[in-house]
Design a protein around this motif. Structure first.
Motif, PDB file in Angstrom:
ATOM      1  N   GLY A 242     -79.862 -69.576 -85.426  1.00 49.43           N
ATOM      2  CA  GLY A 242     -78.351 -69.572 -85.020  1.00 49.43           C
ATOM      3  C   GLY A 242     -77.706 -70.612 -85.529  1.00 49.43           C
ATOM      4  O   GLY A 242     -76.560 -70.746 -85.746  1.00 49.43           O
ATOM      5  N   ILE A 243     -78.002 -72.110 -84.964  1.00 49.98           N
ATOM      6  CA  ILE A 243     -77.599 -73.129 -85.266  1.00 49.98           C
ATOM      7  C   ILE A 243     -77.633 -73.221 -86.903  1.00 49.98           C
ATOM      8  O   ILE A 243     -76.333 -73.885 -87.486  1.00 49.98           O
ATOM      9  N   VAL A 244     -78.624 -72.986 -87.651  1.00 52.22           N
ATOM     10  CA  VAL A 244     -78.440 -73.171 -88.877  1.00 52.22           C
ATOM     11  C   VAL A 244     -77.330 -72.251 -89.701  1.00 52.22           C
ATOM     12  O   VAL A 244     -76.774 -72.756 -90.561  1.00 52.22           O
ATOM     13  N   GLY A 245     -77.542 -71.019 -89.376  1.00 52.60           N
ATOM     14  CA  GLY A 245     -76.566 -69.977 -89.909  1.00 52.60           C
ATOM     15  C   GLY A 245     -75.075 -70.458 -89.297  1.00 52.60           C
ATOM     16  O   GLY A 245     -74.089 -70.368 -90.294  1.00 52.60           O
ATOM     17  N   ALA A 246     -74.743 -71.022 -88.202  1.00 47.53           N
ATOM     18  CA  ALA A 246     -73.252 -71.205 -87.705  1.00 47.53           C
ATOM     19  C   ALA A 246     -73.055 -72.565 -88.625  1.00 47.53           C
ATOM     20  O   ALA A 246     -71.947 -72.510 -89.007  1.00 47.53           O
ATOM     21  N   THR A 247     -73.991 -73.414 -88.785  1.00 46.23           N
ATOM     22  CA  THR A 247     -73.392 -74.662 -89.445  1.00 46.23           C
ATOM     23  C   THR A 247     -73.304 -74.227 -91.047  1.00 46.23           C
ATOM     24  O   THR A 247     -72.186 -74.918 -91.675  1.00 46.23           O
ATOM     25  N   MET A 248     -74.038 -73.440 -91.549  1.00 42.62           N
ATOM     26  CA  MET A 248     -73.595 -73.218 -92.937  1.00 42.62           C
ATOM     27  C   MET A 248     -72.229 -72.305 -93.039  1.00 42.62           C
ATOM     28  O   MET A 248     -71.683 -72.570 -93.854  1.00 42.62           O
ATOM     29  N   LYS A 249     -72.246 -71.294 -91.895  1.00 39.43           N
ATOM     30  CA  LYS A 249     -70.937 -70.649 -91.948  1.00 39.43           C
ATOM     31  C   LYS A 249     -69.626 -71.652 -92.009  1.00 39.43           C
ATOM     32  O   LYS A 249     -68.584 -71.326 -92.346  1.00 39.43           O
ATOM     33  N   LYS A 250     -69.783 -72.731 -91.133  1.00 37.28           N
ATOM     34  CA  LYS A 250     -69.054 -73.775 -90.856  1.00 37.28           C
ATOM     35  C   LYS A 250     -68.506 -74.458 -92.282  1.00 37.28           C
ATOM     36  O   LYS A 250     -67.412 -74.486 -92.843  1.00 37.28           O
ATOM     37  N   GLY A 251     -69.509 -74.865 -93.146  1.00 40.51           N
ATOM     38  CA  GLY A 251     -69.279 -75.244 -94.524  1.00 40.51           C
ATOM     39  C   GLY A 251     -68.776 -74.218 -95.315  1.00 40.51           C
ATOM     40  O   GLY A 251     -67.797 -74.709 -96.146  1.00 40.51           O
ATOM     41  N   MET A 252     -69.071 -73.012 -95.266  1.00 40.44           N
ATOM     42  CA  MET A 252     -68.311 -72.002 -96.110  1.00 40.44           C
ATOM     43  C   MET A 252     -66.997 -72.075 -95.615  1.00 40.44           C
ATOM     44  O   MET A 252     -66.079 -71.911 -96.716  1.00 40.44           O
ATOM     45  N   GLN A 253     -66.547 -71.865 -94.368  1.00 42.69           N
ATOM     46  CA  GLN A 253     -65.215 -72.137 -93.911  1.00 42.69           C
ATOM     47  C   GLN A 253     -64.498 -72.977 -94.545  1.00 42.69           C
ATOM     48  O   GLN A 253     -63.398 -72.947 -94.832  1.00 42.69           O
ATOM     49  N   GLN A 254     -65.086 -74.207 -94.209  1.00 38.54           N
ATOM     50  CA  GLN A 254     -64.389 -75.469 -94.898  1.00 38.54           C
ATOM     51  C   GLN A 254     -64.053 -75.545 -96.440  1.00 38.54           C
ATOM     52  O   GLN A 254     -63.028 -75.692 -96.698  1.00 38.54           O
ATOM     53  N   ALA A 255     -65.072 -75.048 -97.048  1.00 34.35           N
ATOM     54  CA  ALA A 255     -65.042 -74.727 -98.527  1.00 34.35           C
ATOM     55  C   ALA A 255     -63.568 -73.532 -98.703  1.00 34.35           C
ATOM     56  O   ALA A 255     -62.826 -73.680 -99.535  1.00 34.35           O
ATOM     57  N   MET A 256     -63.762 -72.673 -98.092  1.00 38.51           N
ATOM     58  CA  MET A 256     -62.688 -71.315 -98.115  1.00 38.51           C
ATOM     59  C   MET A 256     -61.402 -72.225 -97.815  1.00 38.51           C
ATOM     60  O   MET A 256     -60.239 -71.754 -98.456  1.00 38.51           O
ATOM     61  N   ASP A 257     -61.049 -73.028 -96.792  1.00 40.58           N
ATOM     62  CA  ASP A 257     -60.037 -73.667 -96.452  1.00 40.58           C
ATOM     63  C   ASP A 257     -59.295 -74.517 -97.741  1.00 40.58           C
ATOM     64  O   ASP A 257     -58.393 -74.592 -97.658  1.00 40.58           O
ATOM     65  N   HIS A 258     -60.309 -75.478 -98.144  1.00 42.64           N
ATOM     66  CA  HIS A 258     -60.180 -76.155 -99.027  1.00 42.64           C
ATOM     67  C   HIS A 258     -59.513 -75.516-100.324  1.00 42.64           C
ATOM     68  O   HIS A 258     -58.722 -75.922-100.858  1.00 42.64           O
ATOM     69  N   GLN A 259     -60.205 -74.427-100.523  1.00 43.75           N
ATOM     70  CA  GLN A 259     -59.835 -73.579-101.972  1.00 43.75           C
ATOM     71  C   GLN A 259     -58.327 -73.274-101.832  1.00 43.75           C
ATOM     72  O   GLN A 259     -57.506 -73.113-102.257  1.00 43.75           O
ATOM     73  N   ASN A 260     -58.061 -72.618-100.263  1.00 47.22           N
ATOM     74  CA  ASN A 260     -56.874 -72.059-100.075  1.00 47.22           C
ATOM     75  C   ASN A 260     -55.708 -73.039-100.064  1.00 47.22           C
ATOM     76  O   ASN A 260     -54.752 -72.565-100.411  1.00 47.22           O
ATOM     77  N   MET A 261     -56.121 -74.431 -99.455  1.00 45.14           N
ATOM     78  CA  MET A 261     -55.084 -75.297 -99.449  1.00 45.14           C
ATOM     79  C   MET A 261     -54.814 -75.881-101.005  1.00 45.14           C
ATOM     80  O   MET A 261     -53.418 -75.768-101.249  1.00 45.14           O
ATOM     81  N   ALA A 262     -55.814 -75.602-101.798  1.00 49.10           N
ATOM     82  CA  ALA A 262     -55.518 -76.236-103.372  1.00 49.10           C
ATOM     83  C   ALA A 262     -54.804 -75.266-103.799  1.00 49.10           C
ATOM     84  O   ALA A 262     -53.816 -75.185-104.665  1.00 49.10           O
ATOM     85  N   LYS A 263     -54.934 -73.912-103.626  1.00 45.43           N
ATOM     86  CA  LYS A 263     -53.939 -72.871-104.183  1.00 45.43           C
ATOM     87  C   LYS A 263     -52.435 -72.755-103.752  1.00 45.43           C
ATOM     88  O   LYS A 263     -51.665 -72.370-104.542  1.00 45.43           O
ATOM     89  N   THR A 264     -52.492 -73.295-102.407  1.00 48.15           N
ATOM     90  CA  THR A 264     -50.988 -73.527-102.046  1.00 48.15           C
ATOM     91  C   THR A 264     -50.139 -74.630-102.229  1.00 48.15           C
ATOM     92  O   THR A 264     -48.960 -74.687-102.126  1.00 48.15           O
ATOM     93  N   ARG A 265     -50.924 -75.579-102.778  1.00 53.25           N
ATOM     94  CA  ARG A 265     -50.092 -76.982-103.442  1.00 53.25           C
ATOM     95  C   ARG A 265     -49.447 -76.626-104.576  1.00 53.25           C
ATOM     96  O   ARG A 265     -49.772 -75.986-105.479  1.00 53.25           O
ATOM     97  N   PRO A 266     -48.282 -77.440-104.716  1.00 49.22           N
ATOM     98  CA  PRO A 266     -47.240 -77.089-105.690  1.00 49.22           C
ATOM     99  C   PRO A 266     -47.830 -78.011-106.852  1.00 49.22           C
ATOM    100  O   PRO A 266     -48.502 -78.590-106.739  1.00 49.22           O
TER     101      PRO A 266
END
Length: 187
Positions: A163-187
């Motif tokens: 559970g801890i391993v999976g939750a930590t990896m999911k957090k890394g995935m979420q951070q990557a998604m957030d970073h990707q989405n921020m990059a798409k919205t930048r002018p």
């Protein structure tokens, strides 16, 4: 972040998987569970390649659609236990599990690695729900290889660790998604 044994930072329900009966982990690991996890891991670690192959064969049995994510299974052909690419990848996954087991006393060492792995898996199209299938397959591999050495208490400890391993990896995935989405919205 603290240790798994003290439960600090571990607000998880099982390994986040709906395939786990009961779901709840019941709190931090006991010292008995830590010892049991290390003991049972030593048994599995005697042949990490075969256990890694077992893991992937079970994953693909449970969810054949996941084959499309793996370079060794993406051409639609029937997989063989002797496929060297799957054997190599399975060994790397088992080494990662071993790293988590080795870090049971101090997760701070493994968190950055798992977070980075989560971000990497996002690039490959892994969905957070796939961790449920992997978690269930890992528990199955433990059950089939350890028999009565996998007591209910030690099994529950493994569920918490995954559970801890999976939750930590999911957090890394979420951070990557957030970073990707921020990059798409930048002018």
């Amino acid at each position: 972040m603290g240790t798994i044994a003290d439960g600090e930072g571990t607000e998880l329900n099982g390994y986040g998987g709906e395939k786990e009966p009961g779901g709840g982990h019941g709190g931090p690991l006991t010292q008995e569970q830590v010892h049991g996890i290390k003991e049972t891991w030593a048994i599995l670690a005697q042949d990490p390649v075969e256990r890694g192959v077992d893991l992937f064969m079970k994953i693909f049995e449970e969810d054949p659609d996941l084959k499309k994510l793996f370079y060794f299974a993406d051409d639609g052909r029937e997989l063989s236990r002797e496929d060297q690419r799957m054997r190599s990848h399975g060994e790397r996954v088992m080494e990662a599990v071993g790293g988590a087991v080795d870090s049971l006393g101090d997760l701070t060492a493994v968190v950055p690695v798992l977070t980075e792995l989560g971000a990497l898996h996002h690039k490959y199209g892994v969905q957070p729900s796939y961790f449920d299938t992997v978690g269930a397959a890992l528990i199955y591999i433990l059950e089939t290889n350890l028999g009565d050495k996998l007591t209910p208490s030690i099994r529950q400890g493994w569920v918490l660790v995954y559970g801890i391993v999976g939750a930590t990896m999911k957090k890394g995935m979420q951070q990557a998604m957030d970073h990707q989405n921020m990059a798409k919205t930048r002018p």
